[in-house]
Design an enzyme around this catalytic site. Structure first.
Site: not given
Ligand code: F6P
Length: 367
Positions: A77, A144, A294
């Site tokens: 952000k 990604d 992740r």
């Molecule tokens: O870009 C990495 C990612 O994990 C995408 O696959 C997913 O759409 C996004 O980030 C999710 O973002 P956040 O952690 O802000 O929900």
């Protein structure tokens, strides 16, 4: 002594700590003397008053290569060009450009160069800072795998492994209950994670943004998996997948400073659509894998790639090759101008060998 500042920005990604460790360990072995600092939460650590900076020495980075997340935190952000400030008079958030102030602060702190570890959005910021005179090097990061200027990004293979493990688990419960499972995986506007996991996990259907799907073809494939109500199937759907003439499932975030569309929930759309199109052979269940993809430890492959990226980033700084991003061009670790690295997405080519492979083992894309 020379000083490097490291920043991790955007969504976290398995392997970030291995990059940090690679930079620090390479710097410690150099014939010149270097100090490596980490800015907490991307550039926020520099922009906050008081600043939040962490000394990254060999002791700090010992053993972090197998830890998920990032020891210097991250954010997706705001940033130096769009720092959110609440206007009490209007009751609205406004976005202020603090980039020049940040560069001044970095110079005051004696920072000679910045290494920015981040995805597409972060490297756009890197390029703008470079144009304003900051000596900066980029390191690509995203689960990604959607950056075109590198063959691969670290974190992707770990995400694929996690998604594959999830399929392996769903297969047994699907078979036991004669159900169809829809597994939603991440990837934003690309289908790399879905495609690789679908092949590795032996899914029947794979829906990706690059190949808009015809729900009737998906239903025909599913029905072929059932006989007298018995059978099971796995659908892997990328979060950005969409039907022919349809749109992706996303919404605008209300989080302050969050610019990207919030993805998630397409599994329910697919579930609804296949039932409406006449799929009634068995129960359908949806699983959204989300941020599990992740988290946790990076697999060995990603630790190696991340370490290579960290060492290369240090070497670019040492040679004064700024405005460039580290890149993997098999089998070499090279560098490319940041301008090449931004704005060009790496999509799955529907005519590529890997899609052919998937189709060759009977995976239906709904096309
Ligand atoms: O870009 C990495 C990612 O994990 C995408 O696959 C997913 O759409 C996004 O980030 C999710 O973002 P956040 O952690 O802000 O929900």
């Amino acid at each position: 002594m020379k000083r490097i500042l490291v920043s991790t920005s955007g969504g976290d990604c398995p392997g970030l700590n291995a990059v940090i460790r690679g930079i620090v360990k390479r710097a410690a072995q150099d014939d010149e003397e270097w100090e490596v600092l980490g800015s907490i939460q991307a550039y926020n650590g520099i922009l906050w008053e008081p600043t939040e900076i962490k000394l990254l020495d060999e002791k700090t980075v010992a053993g972090i290569h197998y830890q998920g997340g990032t020891i210097i935190e991250t954010t997706n952000k705001g940033g130096p060009f769009a720092w959110p400030v609440f206007n009490k008079r209007t009751g609205e958030w406004e976005y202020v450009d603090r980039s020049e102030e940040m560069i001044r602060k970095l110079r005051f702190m004696g920072v000679d160069a910045v290494i920015s570890i981040g995805g597409d959005g972060s490297q756009r910021i890197s390029q703008k800072l470079f144009e304003q005179g900051l000596d900066i090097v980029g390191v690509p990061k995203t689960i990604d795998n959607d950056l075109s200027a590198t063959d691969l990004t670290f974190g992707f293979q770990t995400a694929v492994q996690i998604a594959t493990d999830a399929i392996d688990k769903l297969v047994t419960t699907a078979a036991s209950h004669n159900r169809t499972f829809i597994l939603e995986v991440m990837g934003r506007h690309t289908g790399w994670i879905a495609l690789h996991a679908a092949i590795a996990g032996g899914a029947e259907v794979c829906l990706i943004p690059e190949i808009p799907y015809d729900v009737n073809k998906v239903v025909a494939k599913l029905k072929s998996r059932y006989h007298k109500g018995r059978g099971s199937a796995i659908i892997v759907v990328a979060e950005g997948a969409k039907p022919i003439a349809g749109t992706e499932t996303s919404h605008t975030s209300t989080e302050v400073g969050y610019e990207n569309a919030r993805m998630g929930g397409v599994a329910y759309e697919v579930s609804r659509a296949i039932k409406e199109a006449g799929f009634d052979s068995g129960d359908v269940r949806e699983t959204i894998l989300g941020h599990l993809q992740r988290g946790g430890i990076p697999i060995a492959y990603d630790r190696v790639l991340a370490t290579q990226f960290g060492v290369k980033a240090f070497e670019l700084v040492k040679k004064g090759e700024f405005g460039r991003m580290v890149s993997y061009r098999h089998p070499d670790i090279v560098s490319v101008p940041l301008t090449d690295a931004i704005g060009k997405m790496h999509y799955v080519d529907p005519d590529s060998d890997i899609v052919e492979t998937a189709k060759g083992v009977g995976i239906c894309f709904g096309d």
